[in-house]
Enzyme design. Structure first.
Site: not given
Ligand code: COA
Length: 264
Positions: A65, A110, A113, A133
């Site tokens: 999400a 999400g 999911e 989460e």
């Molecule tokens: N919501 C909003 N933005 C998100 C996102 C999310 N769930 N997941 C990634 N992004 C965004 C990042 O903020 C980043 O934006 P920016 O370039 O403006 O800073 C962009 O997508 C790229 O992600 P980044 O974190 O830089 O890539 P990474 O390769 O370093 O890490 C992940 C990848 C997937 C490990 C990491 O993005 C992450 O942990 N995401 C969230 C996962 C999560 O907790 N999901 C559950 C949400 S309820």
């Protein structure tokens, strides 16, 4: 036609691609609106026989999400958000045409999911799955507590959700979360092969299989009268939004630092 999705129909196979690659295809409000509308098209259009859901780019299916939309949400807002998300995902799960997830990278929160709401899943070797989460002081809100448990069993579901552990494609295959692991190049080829086999069978019977298998794991009436695990998940998701830990967890993610939880 859709601001956050690409949709294309080829010989009965309708491919829906979540298209926010710079945000790793995170599910914001617009994606949910588009997914809701596109599923109406799937239900309505007789030329659509089967559906693939995948993500744009080669890094993510959907990374969750959109966490930037969580800031400032009240408990009631969060309950509304989870209710809306669950409704859209039920529309996918209850579709009488096969909907298959082709998971081409991160399927977190999400995203996992969404993949689990599909009838089954294939993934490429670089795919990663998880419900992280709890890192945000939250729980899954779009059916993850229920569908992960259905798919991989109670013990593993508990562990993955409590530890926020991310598993790779091989582990997902072993756990029964995906049916096949392919190379990135062959993911859609293999998915389409399976869909062509399905399309050679009797469509009404296929729809009845979906209906009956879903009944094995979900009672629709218990969802609508608010007694199901899905309804409980919505309430508990909302409860988390009333905690300081949720504010700390989501702020820490956006500030790209580790969260410090206090249990409040
Ligand atoms: N919501 C909003 N933005 C998100 C996102 C999310 N769930 N997941 C990634 N992004 C965004 C990042 O903020 C980043 O934006 P920016 O370039 O403006 O800073 C962009 O997508 C790229 O992600 P980044 O974190 O830089 O890539 P990474 O390769 O370093 O890490 C992940 C990848 C997937 C490990 C990491 O993005 C992450 O942990 N995401 C969230 C996962 C999560 O907790 N999901 C559950 C949400 S309820």
């Amino acid at each position: 036609m859709y601001s956050t999705l690409l949709a294309s129909l080829d010989n009965g196979i309708f491919t829906i691609t979540i298209n926010r690659p710079d945000k790793l295809n995170a599910l914001n409000k617009d994606v949910f609106t588009d997914l809701d509308t596109v599923m109406d098209e799937v239900y309505r259009n007789n030329d659509i026989k089967t559906v693939i859901i995948t993500g744009a780019g080669n890094k993510a299916f959907v990374a969750g999400a959109d966490i930037t939309e969580f800031g400032g949400l009240s408990k009631e807002d969060a309950i509304a958000l989870a209710t809306r998300g669950q409704k859209v995902f039920f529309k996918i799960e209850n579709c009488r045409k096969p909907v298959v997830a082709a998971v081409n990278g991160f399927a977190l929160g999400g995203g996992c999911e969404l993949a689990m709401a599909c009838h089954f899943r294939l993934c490429s070797e670089n795919a990663k799955f998880g419900q992280p989460e709890v890192n945000l002081g939250l729980i899954p809100g779009y059916g993850g507590t229920q569908r992960l448990t259905q798919l991989i069993g109670k013990s593993k579901s508990m562990e993955l959700q409590m530890t926020a552990q991310i598993i790779d494609a091989k582990e997902a295959l072993q756990a029964g979360l995906v049916n096949y692991v392919t190379t990135q190049e062959t993911l859609l080829v293999k998915t389409k092969d399976i869909l062509h086999t399905i399309m050679s069978k009797a469509p009404i019977a296929i729809g009845k299989i979906i209906e009956c298998v879903n009944v094995a794991v979900l009672s629709d009436s218990s969802f609508t009268n608010g007694t199901s695990g899905y309804a409980r998940e919505i309430q508990c998701f909302g409860d988390c939004f009333a905690t300081e830990d949720m504010k700390e967890g989501t702020t820490a993610f956006l500030e790209k630092r580790k969260a410090h939880f206090t249990g409040k």
